[in-house]
Design an enzyme around this catalytic site. Structure first.
Site, PDB file in Angstrom:
ATOM      1  CB  SER A  10     -13.645 -73.983   3.141  1.00  0.00           C
ATOM      2  OG  SER A  10     -14.149 -75.051   2.373  1.00  0.00           O
ATOM      3  NE  ARG A  44      -4.953 -73.986   7.751  1.00  0.00           N
ATOM      4  CZ  ARG A  44      -5.010 -74.700   6.653  1.00  0.00           C
ATOM      5  NH1 ARG A  44      -5.653 -75.863   6.644  1.00  0.00           N
ATOM      6  NH2 ARG A  44      -4.454 -74.285   5.534  1.00  0.00           N
ATOM      7  CG  HIS A  54     -10.980 -75.760   7.205  1.00  0.00           C
ATOM      8  ND1 HIS A  54     -10.036 -76.692   6.857  1.00  0.00           N
ATOM      9  CD2 HIS A  54     -11.760 -75.586   6.105  1.00  0.00           C
ATOM     10  CE1 HIS A  54     -10.222 -77.074   5.610  1.00  0.00           C
ATOM     11  NE2 HIS A  54     -11.262 -76.415   5.121  1.00  0.00           N
TER      12      HIS A  54
END
Length: 209
Positions: free
Chosen positions: A16, A39, A42
């Site tokens: 990912s 982050r 994601h």
């Protein structure tokens, strides 16, 4: 036929973040900012989010320093406060959400404002040096900016301003970046939300992906 899919959690995690770094345009961010943006991408599942993320100079550094010094984290909604990973916090930081304080509904009526905005009045004893995480309510961000117009109001160390929506979200974040009363970051426009805000807090707290 059974579905065949990746079942190794660690491999999913690595792939990912490798995909994000391969596809996202991260060149304009400092190393401290980049960890936060990755982050957030994601959490959103959205390469391209980086185009909407903006930091004031040294915001990521200021927020991390505050957390490492034990600053509380002030959240506009429980979806933010409950999403923060306690194990990532560097100093057992207090996480505070005052939205459900008993006096908030009456105060909101007196103020002629939303409960989200009124609940910030309960932040005053905790605001000095805090890290603010607003991920839902534009009215909360607007009210915080109004509070900070008063020189006597305590100053937080940093503001994560990511309210989401179609009424006031874009404008509240533009107002934050224009005023920049303290170090701040936003996801501009209508984008935002609790998951993205939580991701930013967790990244700032842990210094790693």
């Amino acid at each position: 036929m059974p579905h065949i899919y990746e079942t190794d959690g660690a491999a999913i995690y690595r792939q990912s973040f490798a995909t994000i770094r391969a596809e996202a345009d991260l060149g304009r961010f400092t190393p401290e900012e980049e960890i936060v943006v990755v982050r957030m991408i994601h959490a959103a599942g959205m390469v391209g989010l980086e185009d909407h993320v903006a930091f004031t100079p040294s915001m990521a550094i200021a927020a991390r320093a505050a957390l490492e010094a034990g600053a509380p984290i002030l959240c506009d909604v429980r979806m933010v406060s409950e999403g923060i990973t306690r194990a990532r916090l560097p100093a057992g930081n207090d996480i505070i959400c005052t939205l459900n304080e008993p006096g908030v509904p009456d105060l909101a009526r007196q103020m002629g404002n939303t409960r989200s905005a009124a609940s910030l009045e309960y932040w005053r004893p905790h605001l000095a040096g805090a890290v603010v995480a607003i991920g839902n309510a534009p009215t909360a961000l607007f009210h915080l900016l109004n509070m900070l117009e008063d020189p006597a109001c305590p100053r937080p160390a940093a503001i994560i301003g990511c309210p989401v929506g179609f009424v006031g979200a874009m404008e509240s974040k533009a107002a934050l970046m224009a005023a920049a009363p303290v170090p701040a970051m936003v996801v501009s426009g209508r984008l935002g939300g609790s998951a993205i805000t939580v991701a930013a807090v967790n990244a700032l707290a842990s210094r790693k992906e």
